[in-house]
Write a protein that holds these residues in place. Structure first.
Motif, PDB file in Angstrom:
ATOM      1  N   ALA A   3      -8.661  19.940   2.014  1.00  0.00           N
ATOM      2  CA  ALA A   3      -8.630  19.596   0.593  1.00  0.00           C
ATOM      3  C   ALA A   3      -8.832  20.828  -0.290  1.00  0.00           C
ATOM      4  N   SER A   4      -9.552  21.813   0.227  1.00  0.00           N
ATOM      5  CA  SER A   4      -9.818  23.015  -0.549  1.00  0.00           C
ATOM      6  C   SER A   4     -10.233  24.150   0.384  1.00  0.00           C
ATOM      7  N   ILE A   5     -10.203  25.366  -0.139  1.00  0.00           N
ATOM      8  CA  ILE A   5     -10.654  26.518   0.648  1.00  0.00           C
ATOM      9  C   ILE A   5     -12.129  26.353   0.994  1.00  0.00           C
ATOM     10  N   ALA A   6     -12.912  25.882   0.031  1.00  0.00           N
ATOM     11  CA  ALA A   6     -14.354  25.748   0.244  1.00  0.00           C
ATOM     12  C   ALA A   6     -14.661  24.800   1.395  1.00  0.00           C
ATOM     13  N   THR A   7     -13.957  23.679   1.437  1.00  0.00           N
ATOM     14  CA  THR A   7     -14.239  22.733   2.514  1.00  0.00           C
ATOM     15  C   THR A   7     -13.839  23.307   3.864  1.00  0.00           C
ATOM     16  N   MET A   8     -12.747  24.050   3.905  1.00  0.00           N
ATOM     17  CA  MET A   8     -12.335  24.651   5.172  1.00  0.00           C
ATOM     18  C   MET A   8     -13.288  25.759   5.588  1.00  0.00           C
ATOM     19  N   LYS A   9     -13.806  26.524   4.626  1.00  0.00           N
ATOM     20  CA  LYS A   9     -14.799  27.546   4.963  1.00  0.00           C
ATOM     21  C   LYS A   9     -16.041  26.905   5.564  1.00  0.00           C
ATOM     22  N   GLY A  10     -16.291  25.662   5.187  1.00  0.00           N
ATOM     23  CA  GLY A  10     -17.431  24.934   5.753  1.00  0.00           C
ATOM     24  C   GLY A  10     -17.117  24.271   7.080  1.00  0.00           C
ATOM     25  N   GLY A  11     -15.889  24.467   7.545  1.00  0.00           N
ATOM     26  CA  GLY A  11     -15.506  23.924   8.843  1.00  0.00           C
ATOM     27  C   GLY A  11     -14.796  22.594   8.801  1.00  0.00           C
ATOM     28  N   ALA A  12     -14.657  22.010   7.616  1.00  0.00           N
ATOM     29  CA  ALA A  12     -14.002  20.712   7.493  1.00  0.00           C
ATOM     30  C   ALA A  12     -12.488  20.882   7.538  1.00  0.00           C
ATOM     31  N   GLY A  13     -11.788  19.778   7.524  1.00  0.00           N
ATOM     32  CA  GLY A  13     -10.345  19.815   7.577  1.00  0.00           C
ATOM     33  C   GLY A  13      -9.832  19.753   9.005  1.00  0.00           C
ATOM     34  N   TYR A  14      -8.569  20.082   9.164  1.00  0.00           N
ATOM     35  CA  TYR A  14      -7.933  20.078  10.483  1.00  0.00           C
ATOM     36  C   TYR A  14      -7.578  21.505  10.882  1.00  0.00           C
ATOM     37  N   TRP A  15      -7.692  21.746  12.182  1.00  0.00           N
ATOM     38  CA  TRP A  15      -7.526  23.109  12.694  1.00  0.00           C
ATOM     39  C   TRP A  15      -6.568  23.129  13.872  1.00  0.00           C
ATOM     40  N   GLY A  16      -5.764  24.193  13.924  1.00  0.00           N
ATOM     41  CA  GLY A  16      -4.893  24.384  15.059  1.00  0.00           C
ATOM     42  C   GLY A  16      -5.630  25.046  16.203  1.00  0.00           C
ATOM     43  N   GLN A  17      -4.901  25.314  17.270  1.00  0.00           N
ATOM     44  CA  GLN A  17      -5.517  25.825  18.490  1.00  0.00           C
ATOM     45  C   GLN A  17      -5.705  27.334  18.482  1.00  0.00           C
ATOM     46  N   GLY A  18      -5.107  28.037  17.544  1.00  0.00           N
ATOM     47  CA  GLY A  18      -5.276  29.478  17.479  1.00  0.00           C
ATOM     48  C   GLY A  18      -4.195  30.236  18.212  1.00  0.00           C
ATOM     49  N   THR A  19      -3.893  31.412  17.708  1.00  0.00           N
ATOM     50  CA  THR A  19      -2.938  32.310  18.356  1.00  0.00           C
ATOM     51  C   THR A  19      -3.515  33.719  18.332  1.00  0.00           C
ATOM     52  N   GLN A  20      -3.421  34.407  19.453  1.00  0.00           N
ATOM     53  CA  GLN A  20      -4.047  35.723  19.593  1.00  0.00           C
ATOM     54  C   GLN A  20      -3.174  36.803  18.981  1.00  0.00           C
ATOM     55  N   VAL A  21      -3.802  37.650  18.179  1.00  0.00           N
ATOM     56  CA  VAL A  21      -3.162  38.848  17.644  1.00  0.00           C
ATOM     57  C   VAL A  21      -3.976  40.048  18.118  1.00  0.00           C
ATOM     58  N   THR A  22      -3.304  40.973  18.769  1.00  0.00           N
ATOM     59  CA  THR A  22      -3.956  42.176  19.274  1.00  0.00           C
ATOM     60  C   THR A  22      -3.247  43.400  18.724  1.00  0.00           C
ATOM     61  N   VAL A  23      -4.005  44.248  18.059  1.00  0.00           N
ATOM     62  CA  VAL A  23      -3.448  45.468  17.475  1.00  0.00           C
ATOM     63  C   VAL A  23      -4.102  46.657  18.166  1.00  0.00           C
ATOM     64  N   SER A  24      -3.303  47.375  18.910  1.00  0.00           N
ATOM     65  CA  SER A  24      -3.849  48.469  19.707  1.00  0.00           C
ATOM     66  C   SER A  24      -2.751  49.469  20.024  1.00  0.00           C
ATOM     67  N   SER A  25      -3.143  50.729  20.097  1.00  0.00           N
ATOM     68  CA  SER A  25      -2.186  51.757  20.491  1.00  0.00           C
ATOM     69  C   SER A  25      -2.243  51.992  21.994  1.00  0.00           C
TER      70      SER A  25
END
Length: 121
Positions: free
Chosen positions: A99-121
């Motif tokens: 519903a809002s950024i604030a609610t998501m920062k508090g952990g509410a809402g729906y979340w996906g499973q995540g995707t890994q990003v790796t930045v390395s030389s």
């Protein structure tokens, strides 16, 4: 509600990646969409968000000018273009809907499973 994130991978510093998140289960255009990330040993942090219409975007200071969030309500999808990647961008990136950024920062809402990003030389 299901959120399916994709587009993560490995990249050298200075490179670019584009994350995508496909949503299903409720009216996509009614909700704020956001990206969060969590690096090893650190707490999850806000990265970017976009309002229901796409007319307003919000970014963490650490990614301003490098990352761009967008959405396509016709495709029930949100995207994040990540340019000028840095090693400190390495994290698991999560797509979230709420519903809002604030609610998501508090952990509410729906979340996906995540995707890994790796930045390395």
């Amino acid at each position: 509600v299901q959120l399916q994130a994709s587009g993560g991978g490995s990249m050298q510093p200075g490179g670019s990646l584009r994350l995508a998140c496909a949503a299903s289960g409720r009216t996509f255009s009614n909700y704020v969409m956001a990206w969060f990330r969590q690096a090893p040993g650190k707490e999850r942090e806000f990265v970017a968000a976009i309002n229901w219409s796409g007319g307003a975007t919000f970014y963490a200071d650490s990614v301003k000018g490098r990352f761009t969030i967008s959405r396509d309500n016709a495709k029930n999808s949100v995207y994040m273009q990540m340019n000028s990647l840095k090693p400190e961008d390495t994290a698991v990136y999560y797509c979230a809907q709420g519903a809002s950024i604030a609610t998501m920062k508090g952990g509410a809402g729906y979340w996906g499973q995540g995707t890994q990003v790796t930045v390395s030389s």
